[in-house]
Scaffold this motif. Structure first.
Motif, PDB file in Angstrom:
ATOM      1  N   LEU A 150       0.825  -1.208   0.000  1.00  0.00           N
ATOM      2  CA  LEU A 150       0.000   0.000   0.000  1.00  0.00           C
ATOM      3  C   LEU A 150       0.859   1.258   0.000  1.00  0.00           C
ATOM      4  N   ALA A 151       1.962   1.236   0.742  1.00  0.00           N
ATOM      5  CA  ALA A 151       2.839   2.414   0.785  1.00  0.00           C
ATOM      6  C   ALA A 151       3.563   2.620  -0.536  1.00  0.00           C
ATOM      7  N   ASP A 152       4.001   1.524  -1.144  1.00  0.00           N
ATOM      8  CA  ASP A 152       4.767   1.622  -2.388  1.00  0.00           C
ATOM      9  C   ASP A 152       3.876   1.841  -3.609  1.00  0.00           C
ATOM     10  N   LEU A 153       2.653   1.315  -3.563  1.00  0.00           N
ATOM     11  CA  LEU A 153       1.719   1.414  -4.694  1.00  0.00           C
ATOM     12  C   LEU A 153       0.369   1.880  -4.160  1.00  0.00           C
ATOM     13  N   PRO A 154       0.287   3.160  -3.789  1.00  0.00           N
ATOM     14  CA  PRO A 154      -0.883   3.639  -3.052  1.00  0.00           C
ATOM     15  C   PRO A 154      -2.181   3.653  -3.831  1.00  0.00           C
ATOM     16  N   ASP A 155      -2.148   3.413  -5.140  1.00  0.00           N
ATOM     17  CA  ASP A 155      -3.399   3.390  -5.901  1.00  0.00           C
ATOM     18  C   ASP A 155      -4.096   2.026  -5.822  1.00  0.00           C
ATOM     19  N   ILE A 156      -3.504   1.060  -5.106  1.00  0.00           N
ATOM     20  CA  ILE A 156      -4.209  -0.187  -4.822  1.00  0.00           C
ATOM     21  C   ILE A 156      -5.491   0.169  -4.074  1.00  0.00           C
ATOM     22  N   VAL A 157      -6.584  -0.509  -4.405  1.00  0.00           N
ATOM     23  CA  VAL A 157      -7.867  -0.166  -3.795  1.00  0.00           C
ATOM     24  C   VAL A 157      -7.988  -0.744  -2.393  1.00  0.00           C
ATOM     25  N   ASP A 158      -7.738  -2.044  -2.246  1.00  0.00           N
ATOM     26  CA  ASP A 158      -7.845  -2.621  -0.914  1.00  0.00           C
ATOM     27  C   ASP A 158      -7.041  -3.910  -0.807  1.00  0.00           C
ATOM     28  N   ILE A 159      -6.521  -4.139   0.383  1.00  0.00           N
ATOM     29  CA  ILE A 159      -5.831  -5.387   0.719  1.00  0.00           C
ATOM     30  C   ILE A 159      -6.342  -5.829   2.088  1.00  0.00           C
ATOM     31  N   ALA A 160      -6.841  -7.053   2.142  1.00  0.00           N
ATOM     32  CA  ALA A 160      -7.212  -7.656   3.425  1.00  0.00           C
ATOM     33  C   ALA A 160      -6.101  -8.614   3.821  1.00  0.00           C
ATOM     34  N   SER A 161      -5.616  -8.503   5.046  1.00  0.00           N
ATOM     35  CA  SER A 161      -4.557  -9.414   5.497  1.00  0.00           C
ATOM     36  C   SER A 161      -5.047 -10.212   6.696  1.00  0.00           C
ATOM     37  N   TYR A 162      -4.671 -11.474   6.725  1.00  0.00           N
ATOM     38  CA  TYR A 162      -5.076 -12.394   7.785  1.00  0.00           C
ATOM     39  C   TYR A 162      -3.828 -13.095   8.310  1.00  0.00           C
ATOM     40  N   GLY A 163      -3.467 -12.784   9.548  1.00  0.00           N
ATOM     41  CA  GLY A 163      -2.270 -13.370  10.130  1.00  0.00           C
ATOM     42  C   GLY A 163      -2.545 -14.700  10.797  1.00  0.00           C
ATOM     43  N   THR A 164      -3.262 -15.543  10.105  1.00  0.00           N
ATOM     44  CA  THR A 164      -3.599 -16.861  10.637  1.00  0.00           C
ATOM     45  C   THR A 164      -3.769 -17.827   9.481  1.00  0.00           C
ATOM     46  N   ASP A 165      -3.869 -19.094   9.784  1.00  0.00           N
ATOM     47  CA  ASP A 165      -4.072 -20.120   8.765  1.00  0.00           C
ATOM     48  C   ASP A 165      -5.428 -19.898   8.088  1.00  0.00           C
ATOM     49  N   TRP A 166      -5.465 -19.977   6.781  1.00  0.00           N
ATOM     50  CA  TRP A 166      -6.703 -19.709   6.054  1.00  0.00           C
ATOM     51  C   TRP A 166      -7.830 -20.645   6.469  1.00  0.00           C
ATOM     52  N   ARG A 167      -7.470 -21.846   6.945  1.00  0.00           N
ATOM     53  CA  ARG A 167      -8.498 -22.800   7.353  1.00  0.00           C
ATOM     54  C   ARG A 167      -9.236 -22.330   8.600  1.00  0.00           C
ATOM     55  N   ASN A 168      -8.560 -21.573   9.457  1.00  0.00           N
ATOM     56  CA  ASN A 168      -9.242 -20.990  10.609  1.00  0.00           C
ATOM     57  C   ASN A 168     -10.271 -19.958  10.173  1.00  0.00           C
ATOM     58  N   ILE A 169      -9.938 -19.239   9.110  1.00  0.00           N
ATOM     59  CA  ILE A 169     -10.837 -18.198   8.621  1.00  0.00           C
ATOM     60  C   ILE A 169     -12.073 -18.809   7.980  1.00  0.00           C
ATOM     61  N   ILE A 170     -11.854 -19.766   7.088  1.00  0.00           N
ATOM     62  CA  ILE A 170     -12.982 -20.312   6.327  1.00  0.00           C
ATOM     63  C   ILE A 170     -13.920 -21.125   7.214  1.00  0.00           C
ATOM     64  N   ASP A 171     -13.415 -21.659   8.320  1.00  0.00           N
ATOM     65  CA  ASP A 171     -14.288 -22.375   9.253  1.00  0.00           C
ATOM     66  C   ASP A 171     -15.337 -21.452   9.856  1.00  0.00           C
ATOM     67  N   ASN A 172     -14.953 -20.179  10.013  1.00  0.00           N
ATOM     68  CA  ASN A 172     -15.856 -19.210  10.631  1.00  0.00           C
ATOM     69  C   ASN A 172     -16.529 -18.273   9.635  1.00  0.00           C
ATOM     70  N   ASP A 173     -15.965 -18.187   8.433  1.00  0.00           N
ATOM     71  CA  ASP A 173     -16.492 -17.245   7.441  1.00  0.00           C
ATOM     72  C   ASP A 173     -16.403 -17.871   6.054  1.00  0.00           C
ATOM     73  N   GLN A 174     -17.478 -18.490   5.620  1.00  0.00           N
ATOM     74  CA  GLN A 174     -17.487 -19.163   4.323  1.00  0.00           C
ATOM     75  C   GLN A 174     -17.396 -18.172   3.155  1.00  0.00           C
ATOM     76  N   SER A 175     -17.626 -16.900   3.445  1.00  0.00           N
ATOM     77  CA  SER A 175     -17.640 -15.905   2.371  1.00  0.00           C
ATOM     78  C   SER A 175     -16.276 -15.270   2.126  1.00  0.00           C
ATOM     79  N   VAL A 176     -15.220 -15.756   2.797  1.00  0.00           N
ATOM     80  CA  VAL A 176     -13.923 -15.101   2.703  1.00  0.00           C
ATOM     81  C   VAL A 176     -13.398 -15.068   1.264  1.00  0.00           C
TER      82      VAL A 176
END
Length: 564
Positions: A377-403
């Protein structure tokens, strides 16, 4: 060997025959035209009242000659005459023949003679328009510039003006501008934007018509039949305000310039009024006008092929695993114009990573996904959005099927068989319908694989045994890589070995996002055969049979992924 001395002697000998009246330029003549003592030059008369100075620097014949007119009839202004009087005869990227110094000087002499004739005839006026931004920049009256974050295209319209670090930036999209500033500064931009104005002109002005005063500026709006737009914004735009001009410069291209308003000495329009009693309608005429160059902060987009840029605008790439391979692919895709990302990685950056990771020492100890987000984002500020998840993706999808709901392509770059197999099984079950790019490196990064799959028909498992050992590895080894450490082996490879794999992954993602390729795909980058042999390996028989013989290596290869 004194290459320049030899080249200068060749030019001397040629001029003595072709132009006997030519003489070596003296120090005063060189200095008058802004050439330092490092230059050697020649003077020759083009006509009775105009002479030409042609000079070469210390690197000649590997550099181009520079030229200038002088004499009582020498044109001081005009197309291809720069502010310091030097002539712009060829494009900056033009190359010359270093083995023919006399021919090069002769070519520049002929070009200068042709320019003088064209100027005498009043030709080349259209060059002011074709290269408008260069001429506008040469005429600027301030060293400041204005950054732009909008397309120079019709119609005339209001703009939003933001400032940061003594820099002005304008856009016709308030949300985009605020987002850009937040990404660039690393914090929310809380200030209100000022109003600015962009004038679209069907015919860009020539230098003699560039505005020098507030009245001149309004006249340009009048000629473009946009005086009402100017008058509407006039009371709002005060000292520090910006007005931009733009129009067509050549077929398919546009150009622009900016003026910055500032408090200056009071104009004649204010005479006769006591301090503080000047009518409001006359206050703007007390503003000083400075011409400034513009700098497009999204200019990188003009270097990307249109077909790729169109796909990049709408694509959303999810990257599972922001290690050396995934992070490198993310940066390439962001530079290519991708504006939406989701990043997943539970690990923190260690000192052992920085030699081959996009993130450096300042991010050691930080989560890879979070740090990569901040860096992009700092180097290429015209990026619209970045979502970051500091965990295993399987933890995310177990709780949020829409990820992955709005994701176009998933890149699985974990190097972990369990994570890849879980993703593959979701595809096989029909839960995950979008394309997935599975990528991994072989030992020593001697080969990089990309497998793109979509739907339940073809599975990643078809190419592996149940423990994740590939059935068609590119390389075989004379000895196993035994690493007794509990943490597991760390394959030795460097950033250079990795670069081709990063490009392979990013290319596949762009191809899928743009629709230029469809799953299933299996592409393999193979390194140099000499590197493989030196590391103690050889190309496997299975790979040669199914994919082909890499021969000397250093190339991309492709084959059909196993269907069962």
């Amino acid at each position: 060997m004194d290459t320049r001395a030899n080249a200068v002697k060749i030019v001397d000998d040629w001029l003595r025959i072709a132009f006997p009246e030519a003489v070596r330029a003296n120090t005063w003549q060189l200095n008058r035209s802004g050439f330092s003592s490092a230059f050697i030059g020649w003077c020759l008369r083009l006509r009775k009242d105009v002479s030409l100075l042609i000079a070469v620097d210390q690197f000649f014949p590997y550099t181009k000659p520079v030229t200038a007119f002088f004499g009582p009839g020498a044109p001081r202004h005009g197309p291809h005459i720069e502010a310091d009087g030097r002539l712009c005869l060829v494009a900056s990227e033009t190359t010359t023949d270093s083995l023919d110094p006399a021919g090069v000087v002769g070519h520049f002499l002929a070009k200068a003679s042709s320019l003088l004739v064209a100027l005498d005839r009043g030709e080349l006026g259209e060059d002011y328009v074709v290269d408008f931004e260069a001429y506008w920049s040469r005429s600027r009256t301030t060293g400041q510039s204005v950054q732009t974050l909008f397309d120079i295209a019709p119609p005339t319209r209001s703009l939003f003006l933001g400032t940061y670090a003594s820099q002005r930036i304008v856009s016709d999209d308030e949300e985009r501008l605020r987002r850009w500033l937040q990404h660039r500064l690393g914090e929310v931009y809380k200030r209100d934007f000022d109003r600015s104005l962009f004038l679209w002109m069907d015919n860009l002005p020539v230098p003699s018509a560039y505005p020098k005063s507030y009245s001149d500026l309004r006249t340009l709006f009048e000629k473009a039949d946009q005086a009402s737009a100017f008058d509407e914004v006039q009371p709002i735009i005060g000292s520090g305000g910006v007005v931009l001009l733009g129009g067509p410069s050549s077929p398919g291209r546009t150009a622009g310039g900016a003026v910055i308003l500032s408090s200056g000495e009071k104009r004649r329009e204010n005479k006769g009024f006591r301090p503080g009693r000047t009518p409001a309608a006359l206050l703007p005429f007390a503003l000083k006008l400075n011409r400034a160059s513009i700098r497009s902060v999204d200019a990188a987009a003009s270097r990307i092929p249109l077909s790729q840029l169109t796909a990049a605008d709408s694509a959303h790439i999810a990257i599972i695993g922001c290690g050396s391979l995934g992070a490198g692919a993310a940066k390439l895709l962001a530079q290519q114009g991708i504006k939406h990302f989701s990043l997943f990685d539970p690990d923190n950056l260690g000192w052992e990573n920085i030699g081959r990771h996009e993130l450096g020492a300042r991010h050691v100890g930080a989560n890879k996904a979070d740090a990569l987000k901040a860096t992009l984002l700092a180097d290429l500020p015209d990026i619209v959005d970045i979502a970051s998840y500091g965990t295993d993706w399987r933890n995310i999808i177990d709780n949020d099927q829409s990820v992955f709901e709005n994701v176009s392509v998933i890149i699985s770059a974990t190097g972990d068989w369990g994570a890849s197999a879980a993703l593959s099984d979701l595809q096989a079950a029909g839960v995950l319908k979008i394309p997935v790019i599975y990528t991994w490196l072989e030992r020593n990064a001697i080969a990089a694989h990309v497998v793109v799959l979509q739907g339940p028909t073809v599975s990643l498992r078809n190419g592996f045994d149940n423990t994740g050992r590939p059935l068609t590895a590119a390389a075989s080894w004379w000895s196993e890589d035994q690493d007794p450490r509990c943490g597991g082996a760390a394959s030795p490879y460097g950033a250079i070995d990795l670069a081709a794999g990063q490009s392979l992954v990013a290319r596949a993602a762009l191809d899928i996002a743009s629709g230029s390729a469809v799953a299933p795909i299996w592409r393999v980058w193979v390194g140099l055969s000499s590197d493989l042999e030196q590391a103690g390996g050889f190309w496997s028989a299975a790979f040669k049979s199914i994919v082909g013989d890499p021969a000397e290596g250093g190339k991309m290869m492709a084959a059909q992924w196993r269907t069962e």
